[in-house]
Design an enzyme around this catalytic site. Structure first.
Site, short mmCIF file in Angstrom:
data_model
loop_
_atom_site.label_atom_id
_atom_site.label_comp_id
_atom_site.label_asym_id
_atom_site.label_seq_id
_atom_site.Cartn_x
_atom_site.Cartn_y
_atom_site.Cartn_z
CB CYS A 23 4.50 -0.87 6.90
SG CYS A 23 4.87 -2.38 5.98
CB THR A 55 -11.16 -6.06 -2.68
OG1 THR A 55 -10.26 -7.14 -2.97
CG2 THR A 55 -12.50 -6.32 -3.33
CG ASP A 75 5.63 -4.21 1.08
OD1 ASP A 75 6.17 -3.13 1.33
OD2 ASP A 75 4.53 -4.55 1.54
#
Length: 356
Positions: A23, A55, A75
């Protein structure tokens, strides 16, 4: 196994083929905000879309009927470790985490595979995919398809889908003043990865890294069933400070973190003091540091560790004080023995305070 040893004399180290890992590859938060602002990203918003871009939440949620909503996310990233099987496990665990963070239970995944075919042996690529498949099997779901391309750098991840009751969706924006914050996993994966990249990570710390990054965030849907749990997110590439700040902005409140209570992986404070810090940590601070107040008396490494990018990090939960013991019990029952209360939500402007 030596954590820094190459897999063979033929195959290159996976981490040597990528400019960043895990990440820590994320686009810096400030740059990402500018990109999204210029992209017209809002687009069509049907009434069934319960959670979208508004958000910066962990996944999209689409209402299917009165009892079910689809949680959808993706991801993927470049290697954070050299062992291909473990890279696959870590990437898959990280991708599924966003489903758990919304209170959902995964139902299936699709693989995203981009590999330098001319540089990596096919058995290495196969081991990456097998690691991802084994993680999905542990989560009780199939890898039902995917897409592959030839790439300059190795990249692997998942499209992950899950189901949640529409009334049990737990967003990152639901925290309330008076809530306490509980963190499910200790911090320090980015520091470990920086040391690994420079071949300075011990075998013991490498094992700690694998144990943390391959632990599925299964408490998520269990916590979403608790009435006192108001918000959940997972701590990943923007670090604890970045994801806590997203929670603060979503709630329109101040979040205070008590740094002395934040759990760290073994040896992380010492490694950070020696300079094993990722470039992503600095980019994170540049992106949101103006909204973070570091109080006097904190250790010198606090900024680097608060912004340390977590690959497959822990859940951050905002809950009523009377629900805290229940939340900690759920974490402990699921194997998260270092989950801890780390702060609170306060009335005030949307900022983050880190206290000694």
């Amino acid at each position: 196994m030596n954590a820094t040893a190459p897999l063979s004399s033929v195959a290159p180290r996976l981490t040597s083929l990528s400019h960043g890992g895990g990440c820590g590859c994320k686009i810096a938060p400030g740059v990402l905000s500018q990109i999204l602002a210029q992209s017209g990203a809002a687009g069509l918003v049907p009434p069934e879309l319960l959670v979208g871009l508004e958000t910066a939440d962990d996944a999209a949620v689409y209402r299917l009927n009165d009892e079910q909503a689809l949680v959808a996310t993706t991801d993927f990233f470049m290697p954070i470790v050299d062992d291909p099987y473990e890279f696959g496990r870590i990437a898959a665990t990280n991708a599924l985490s966003d489903v758990y963070a919304m209170g959902g239970r995964p139902i299936m995944a699709l693989a995203l595979v981009a590999m330098p075919i001319g540089q990596l042996p096919l058995e290495t690529i196969g081991a990456i995919l097998r690691g991802g498949q084994d993680t999905c099997r542990a989560a009780g779901i199939p890898v039902a398809g995917g897409h592959t391309i030839d790439s300059v750098e190795p990249i692997y991840g998942l499209v992950a889908m899950g189901l949640v009751h529409p009334e049990r969706v737990r967003r990152n924006a639901g925290a309330r003043p008076g809530d306490v914050l509980i963190l499910g996993k200790p911090l320090g994966v980015g520091v470990y990865s920086a040391a690994l990249k420079k071949e300075q990570l011990s075998d013991a710390h490498y094992r700690e890294m694998l144990a943390s990054t391959t632990r599925l965030n299964t408490p998520g849907p269990i916590l979403a069933d608790l009435e006192g749990v108001h918000a959940i997110t997972d701590v990943t590439g923007f670090g604890l400070a970045g994801h806590a700040l997203e929670m603060a902005r979503g709630a329109g409140a101040t979040i205070a973190i008590d740094w002395a209570r934040v759990p760290l992986l073994p040896g992380v404070a010492e490694l950070a003091a020696q300079g094993f810090v990722t470039g992503a940590s600095g980019r994170n601070w540049a992106g949101y540091g103006e909204a973070v107040a570091l109080e006097a008396g904190l250790p010198a490494t606090t900024q680097a560790l608060a912004t340390d990018p977590q690959t497959s990090g822990g859940l951050l939960v905002a809950c009523a004080p009377e629900a805290a013991d229940q939340v900690l019990t759920v974490f402990a029952r699921e194997g998260f023995d270092r989950a801890a209360v780390v702060g609170e939500v306060q009335a005030g402007e949307a900022r983050l305070r880190v206290r000694a």
